[in-house]
Design a protein around this motif. Structure first.
Motif, PDB file in Angstrom:
ATOM      1  N   LEU A  11       0.818  -1.198   0.000  1.00  0.00           N
ATOM      2  CA  LEU A  11       0.000   0.000   0.000  1.00  0.00           C
ATOM      3  C   LEU A  11       0.858   1.258   0.000  1.00  0.00           C
ATOM      4  O   LEU A  11       0.433   2.300  -0.476  1.00  0.00           O
ATOM      5  CB  LEU A  11      -0.937  -0.006   1.210  1.00  0.00           C
ATOM      6  CG  LEU A  11      -2.008  -1.114   1.221  1.00  0.00           C
ATOM      7  CD1 LEU A  11      -2.790  -1.065   2.510  1.00  0.00           C
ATOM      8  CD2 LEU A  11      -2.938  -0.959   0.047  1.00  0.00           C
ATOM      9  N   PHE A  12       2.072   1.188   0.551  1.00  0.00           N
ATOM     10  CA  PHE A  12       2.912   2.374   0.667  1.00  0.00           C
ATOM     11  C   PHE A  12       3.380   2.823  -0.713  1.00  0.00           C
ATOM     12  O   PHE A  12       3.832   2.030  -1.538  1.00  0.00           O
ATOM     13  CB  PHE A  12       4.143   2.083   1.531  1.00  0.00           C
ATOM     14  CG  PHE A  12       3.858   2.050   3.014  1.00  0.00           C
ATOM     15  CD1 PHE A  12       3.453   3.192   3.681  1.00  0.00           C
ATOM     16  CD2 PHE A  12       3.991   0.879   3.741  1.00  0.00           C
ATOM     17  CE1 PHE A  12       3.201   3.161   5.042  1.00  0.00           C
ATOM     18  CE2 PHE A  12       3.737   0.843   5.091  1.00  0.00           C
ATOM     19  CZ  PHE A  12       3.329   1.984   5.754  1.00  0.00           C
ATOM     20  N   THR A  13       3.245   4.142  -0.983  1.00  0.00           N
ATOM     21  CA  THR A  13       3.938   4.744  -2.121  1.00  0.00           C
ATOM     22  C   THR A  13       5.242   5.393  -1.685  1.00  0.00           C
ATOM     23  O   THR A  13       6.148   5.574  -2.491  1.00  0.00           O
ATOM     24  CB  THR A  13       3.048   5.785  -2.803  1.00  0.00           C
ATOM     25  OG1 THR A  13       2.681   6.782  -1.837  1.00  0.00           O
ATOM     26  CG2 THR A  13       1.776   5.126  -3.335  1.00  0.00           C
ATOM     27  N   GLU A  14       5.339   5.771  -0.406  1.00  0.00           N
ATOM     28  CA  GLU A  14       6.585   6.267   0.177  1.00  0.00           C
ATOM     29  C   GLU A  14       6.674   5.730   1.595  1.00  0.00           C
ATOM     30  O   GLU A  14       5.756   5.922   2.398  1.00  0.00           O
ATOM     31  CB  GLU A  14       6.625   7.794   0.188  1.00  0.00           C
ATOM     32  CG  GLU A  14       7.907   8.355   0.780  1.00  0.00           C
ATOM     33  CD  GLU A  14       7.964   9.869   0.756  1.00  0.00           C
ATOM     34  OE1 GLU A  14       8.729  10.444   1.554  1.00  0.00           O
ATOM     35  OE2 GLU A  14       7.228  10.467  -0.057  1.00  0.00           O
ATOM     36  N   ARG A  15       7.763   5.023   1.917  1.00  0.00           N
ATOM     37  CA  ARG A  15       7.934   4.408   3.216  1.00  0.00           C
ATOM     38  C   ARG A  15       8.794   5.290   4.113  1.00  0.00           C
ATOM     39  O   ARG A  15       9.677   6.010   3.639  1.00  0.00           O
ATOM     40  CB  ARG A  15       8.593   3.028   3.079  1.00  0.00           C
ATOM     41  CG  ARG A  15       7.783   2.061   2.242  1.00  0.00           C
ATOM     42  CD  ARG A  15       8.538   0.773   2.012  1.00  0.00           C
ATOM     43  NE  ARG A  15       7.749  -0.165   1.240  1.00  0.00           N
ATOM     44  CZ  ARG A  15       6.970  -1.082   1.764  1.00  0.00           C
ATOM     45  NH1 ARG A  15       6.907  -1.213   3.078  1.00  0.00           N
ATOM     46  NH2 ARG A  15       6.281  -1.898   1.001  1.00  0.00           N
TER      47      ARG A  15
END
Length: 1147
Positions: free
Chosen positions: A73-77
């Motif tokens: 789900l993450f686009t930026e972690r």
């Protein structure tokens, strides 16, 4: 009173759900799997500050998440960071919400289990915001005025319904040092000035064993055992335990979270101290009342809340209260994925029409999202888009479509999606029948009539550019596609130009009304008859056209005095036409003769003659009538070829064009499983071959055609054969030469990387001579295999080869060898490849089948020769089969005589290779020999025997000894798999006489026959006393001595290190380990192991301060021994210098 934190190390136990039929809750277990995601009730989305601090976590938590449902789900972690004491740092996580039906839930953790939402305050703030343009959720964790104890491992979790993702990251705070033989623990207290601060009062020893709740052990024990249990688990605050037990009302609280699937049931359970206590259950702070779905149960000191048939409305926080004490949990209702049962269908409509996209999902009331070209559709003020739900059906309604509405429409659920295309065509009004000029006499009726293609189109009538208004004489009608202007009792003022203008279209239809003035002149009484027609004869100009099905009315003006008689005829064969036929009407009035045919048909076409007679003479006129109709439907179209998203269709013109030339064709297509035909063109297409595009690959379609002439459009043709748009596959891969001889070549390849939706029909192989373009098929048809042998090739010729894959769409691009191949056999030295299992002796039982496959290589085909002990094989017993690549030795039923060494030889001219295979055929052994009782004393008998003469061609693995009382002769086993040839049978019964027998055993089994003892053994009743011989006791004691010393080592900090040595001594010596002459036996950082005299010291994650001199001392009653070594701990990433390299080599 808050429950004190008491944990103890015990053997791990699995969490058990209170009800097997209910979904298992998700408690905080001491393992790497994170707890179930819960709504962050304390998240500070506004950024307000309250006192708190980030808690300390365990180092082991910084490991990859082990969940099986990670969905990315993450686009930026969040990324690991460093900060100095007193400075601020922000961690950012972003989640794309385009594919999510609801807002995601984000939780921040410190260590394994500490939820940071409860620690939001002056040192920690959690923020979030949503960008509607990019549809991205941004979650931020701000750490303000960082402290040294904030360093450690963190975790960010995001969840949305049945989707989950997790990310680990680190925070390093400088100017703080943590001892490497300890770890930090935290204790949570009530919110206050120092809420969330870390507790450093106790640096607990690290343990790899899981934690268990001591309260559960105390609850199941009597008060007299409390002190013992507290001492066992290292609890010193007994007073606090007693106070908590006496004051608490809830002994076992609810788990932190539960999860259940929608439609299932869940049971929540607590344990109370007082069995008579009354509990109250709340949902979101509101008391729950007993209904059919909510059931309360009380069993002893346990209280249950059962929720049947859970829905999404049950996804809430639940509280159980006893007086002022309460326990809280969260229930997550997992919604099963919603599937699309019936997909959307492509549509082609006219501009201004209404469009409905309809789909059907697997569950009523499910949430769906509509998109157009990737942009989500919403209800706007203009009501352009409307969304309708009807059970499982979902409908998107678009009113008054325009060209801008063309595109791809997609409906999404959490379990799938469906795509359809909308095509909008501009309206083009066709004129089927135009208005015609009229010449009408006074008092007669004038009718202007026209027919257009659209029934909904309205229009306005004009006379000399002035709009015509209806009145008593003028009537305007609109029925279907036909527009009429009727003028009764025509007058001279009605003469003029009449125009019909369709609304919304830039063209008009015009005609002229001529008034025919009747002049009365004096004529003689005898006037010959006269037919007044503009043209008379059978020329094309005199032809009257009538559409099939319409009324044919011939109104012929005639004169004559006296009034003439009228006769109508058709051709020469039909003769005089009368009213006998129900469709034909002949009528004569003053000055007119009228001939009418109701519902003109094709056979009514021909030349009609009208003859008028009176005494003064006669007159004749011919009228050519042609009946025109829509053309016949064409034959079923043929599909010439198909592509990835297109096809080429061809058809033949209709057999009958309806009397008017065919001006074009209209095509329609539909999916095979659908009932909706979609028109592909609105303007007539003149050719008989058409390429249709924008189809979905892998979906079956059908086509049909309409023929169009000036009259109208024919009925549709029969549907074409179903076809599937497919593209040819990609070229085969890995084409290479596997083998070659003087006249043959063997090729092999791999399947294409992309096959597509159509099945692969096979492969075609072709070859040609170098420099030629004439490709010759290697064989007829196609092959399913990925290898082929091409024979009868010219020796010495350079040939090129290619392979193409075929499917429904045709051949793929060819895969061709990189260079031409010369057809000539390559000499290859003979070589035998003995399988690994045959490199040792092959053991088989008598009667088993022997099948040896020995592969070899060599070109040309080598000669194979088998021998056994330098003698040829017996063909009656052994069968040999040879091929180009292997040789097979086959024995159907093996015998003992088949044992031996088999030699195989492969030879090409003077070059050869040899190999040997040893075969051992084993059988059951024979019986042992000379079994006898050599001594009898007390209750014991000593037996002795000799090995069997026949050991079955393998080693004897043991013996089975049996005894039998001579009275009953029932045999009992004394020893099994006994290896020696003598034994002592004990525990015999006094006064009985025994016989014995022995079976021999090898790897095949027991011998068929036993060896019986020749004499029996009688056990005397009395008078026998056995005196054991006296032996001098031997002293086996030995002083401890290290047989392998400790070795000095140099290790890297942070990685476990071990020191090993070995010792011997009797009795077993006591081992003590020292570091720099300090006893480290009870230090938690070190683990000591002892296995068969091998001693190991494990140092867990050493730091530079763990370096020094380590010593191991062994002590027993006979003495002691000492061994020592030096341990050097290097820091991570130490540069490799020449001095360090020299030290490492020396060590």
């Amino acid at each position: 009173m808050p429950e004190p934190t008491i944990k103890a190390v015990k053997e791990p136990q699995k969490a058990v759900s209170p009800d097997p039929a209910v979904a298992e809750p998700k408690p905080e277990e001491p393992k790497e799997t994170p707890s179930a995601p819960t709504e962050s009730s304390a998240a500070d989305t506004s950024g307000t500050a309250s006192d708190g601090v980030a808690p300390e976590g365990l180092p082991e938590s910084h490991q990859p998440d082990t969940r099986q449902d990670l969905t990315g789900l993450f686009t930026e972690r969040p990324q690991s960071g460093e900060v100095n004491v007193g400075e601020n740092i922000t961690f950012v996580a972003r989640v794309c919400g385009e594919s999510l039906l609801k807002k995601p839930t984000v939780k921040w953790f410190k260590g394994k289990w500490m939820d940071l939402a409860s620690k939001s305050g002056k040192h920690l703030q959690l923020k979030e915001h949503y960008d509607r343009n990019t549809k991205v959720y941004t979650f931020e964790m701000h750490i303000i005025a960082a402290k040294a104890n904030f360093a450690g491992a963190y975790r960010c979790e995001v969840s949305s319904r049945d989707k989950f993702d997790s990310c680990n990251f680190d925070l390093a705070v400088h100017e703080y040092f943590v001892a490497c033989d300890s770890f930090l623990s935290y204790s949570s207290t009530d919110a206050g000035e120092d809420s969330g601060e870390l507790d450093f009062s106790a640096l607990l020893k690290k343990s790899t064993e899981p934690e268990v709740d001591v309260w559960e052990i105390l609850q199941k024990s009597s008060p007299s055992e409390y002190e013992k249990i507290a001492f066992q688990y290292g609890i010193t605050d007994l007073r606090g335990i007693f106070i908590f037990i006496l004051t608490t009302a809830i002994l076992r609280k609810l788990d932190p979270a539960y999860q259940v699937e929608k439609g299932h049931k869940i049971k929540l359970q607590i344990e109370v101290a007082n069995p008579d206590a009354e509990v109250k259950w709340l949902k979101h702070g509101q008391e729950i009342h007993l209904t059919g779905r909510y059931i309360f149960e009380s069993v002893g000191n346990k209280r249950f809340l059962t929720i049947n048939n859970c829905t999404l409305a049950d996804d809430a926080a639940y509280t159980c209260m006893i007086g002022e004490e309460k326990t809280v949990t969260e229930l997550f209702v997992k919604e099963p994925p919603v599937l699309i049962v019936r997909n959307l269908e492509d549509q082609m409509v006219m501009k201004g029409e209404r469009v409905e996209f309809e789909c059907e999902v697997s569950e009523e009331g499910a949430q769906v999202k509509w998109e157009k070209d990737g942009v989500e559709l919403t209800r706007d003020e203009s009501f352009k888009y409307r969304f309708k739900k009807d059970g499982c059906k979902h409908v998107l309604i678009i009113n008054d479509v325009t060209k801008e509405d063309c595109g791809h429409y997609r409906v999404k659920t959490n379990g799938g999606q469906s795509l359809a295309e909308l095509m909008v065509q501009e309206k083009q009004l066709e004129v089927y029948q135009s208005i015609a000029d009229l010449t009408v006499k006074a008092k007669y009726q004038a009718v202007f009539k026209c027919e257009v293609s659209d029934e909904k189109v309205k229009g306005i009538w004009y006379k000399n550019k002035v709009e015509v208004k209806p009145d008593a004489r003028t009537h305007i009608t609109h029925i279907g596609r036909i527009h009429k202007l009727t003028i009764d009792d025509v007058k001279p003022d009605d003469e003029g130009d009449y125009t019909f203008v369709p609304e919304g279209y830039a063209f008009n239809l015009s005609a002229k009304l001529n008034f025919l003035e009747v002049k009365i002149d004096f004529v003689p009484r005898q006037d010959p008859p006269k037919i007044h027609l503009d043209c008379m004869g059978r020329t094309a100009e005199c032809t009257i056209l009538v559409v099939a099905g319409n009324k044919l009315r011939l109104d012929v003006p005639i004169t004559g005095d006296p009034a003439p008689t009228v006769v109508w005829t058709k051709g020469e064969k039909v003769g005089v036409l009368t009213d006998s036929d129900g469709r034909v009407h002949v009528e004569s009035t003053k000055g007119h003769c009228i001939f009418t045919i109701e519902g003109a048909e094709r056979q009514d076409e021909g030349v009609y003659s009208v003859i008028v007679r009176n005494p003064a003479g006669e007159d004749t006129a011919d009228i050519n009538v042609k009946v025109v109709d829509v053309p016949d439907p064409p034959e079923a179209p043929r599909i010439l070829s198909v592509g990835e998203d297109s096809c080429i269709v061809q058809w033949d013109p209709p057999l009958f064009d309806g009397g008017q030339p065919v001006i074009g064709y209209v095509l329609e297509r539909k999916k095979k499983k659908s009932y909706r035909w979609m028109r592909l063109n609105f303007d007539p297409y003149k050719e008989t071959t058409y390429e249709t595009k924008r189809m979905i690959e892998g979906v079956a379609y059908e086509m049909r055609v309409y023929a169009v002439n000036a009259i109208g459009m024919s009925r549709p043709s029969a549907a074409s054969q179903p076809f599937v748009p497919v593209a040819p596959t990609s070229e085969p891969t890995g084409l290479c030469v596997d083998d070659i001889s003087d006249t043959t070549i063997s090729l092999k390849w791999r399947a294409p990387e992309r096959i597509g939706s159509a099945e692969l029909e096979g492969y075609g192989v072709e070859y040609c001579k170098e420099g030629s373009d004439e490709w010759i098929p290697a064989f007829k048809g196609l092959t399913d295999r990925t290898s082929v042998i091409i024979r009868d090739l010219p020796t010495g010729e350079k040939m090129q080869f290619r392979v193409r894959a075929y499917n429904m769409a045709g051949p793929s691009p060819p895969a061709t060898l990189q260079q031409a191949v010369t057809i000539r056999e390559i000499m290859q030295r003979p070589k035998i490849w003995v399988p690994r299992n045959l490199r040792q002796t092959l053991i088989k039982k008598v009667g088993e089948t022997i099948n040896l496959v020995i592969p070899f290589q060599g070109k040309p085909r080598p000669q194979v020769n088998w021998t056994k002990t330098d003698e040829p094989l017996d063909p009656k017993q052994v069968s040999i089969r040879n091929s180009n690549t292997d040789t097979i030795l086959f024995i159907r039923r093996s015998e003992r005589k088949d044992s031996g060494k088999y030699d195989v030889q492969v030879q090409i001219e003077n070059v050869e290779d040899r190999a040997s295979v040893n075969i051992q055929i084993v059988d059951l052994p024979g019986p042992p020999q000379n079994l006898k009782a050599i001594d009898v004393w007390g209750f014991n008998v000593a037996l002795e025997w000799k090995p069997p003469k026949d050991n079955g061609n393998c080693d004897i693995t043991g013996y089975t000894i049996q005894k039998a009382d001579k009275k009953t002769m029932e045999w009992y086993i004394v020893f099994e798999q006994y290896r020696r040839t003598n034994c002592v049978v004990s525990d015999l019964i006094m006064g009985n006489e025994y016989v014995f027998r022995v079976y021999a055993m090898n790897m095949v089994g027991l011998s068929p026959e036993p060896c019986l003892s020749k004499d029996s053994a009688y056990i005397q009743k009395t008078g026998i006393v056995y005196k054991p011989p006296s032996y001098k006791e031997r002293d086996f004691s030995e002083v401890p001595k290290f047989t392998h010393p400790l070795m000095s080592r140099s290790v890297i900090a942070g990685y476990n290190a071990t020191l090993s040595c070995s010792v011997r001594g009797i009795p077993k010596p006591k081992i003590t380990w020292y570091k720099n002459k300090m006893d480290i036996t009870n230090e938690a950082k070190y683990r000591m192991f002892s296995n068969q005299g091998v001693l190991t010291l494990e140092i867990r994650k050493p730091c530079p301060f763990d370096g020094g001199v380590y010593m191991c001392k062994a002590i027993n009653s006979s003495g002691e021994d000492v061994v020592e070594c030096k341990l050097e701990v290097r820091r991570k990433y130490m540069p490799l210098t020449q001095e360090l390299l020299r030290d490492l080599l020396n060590s």
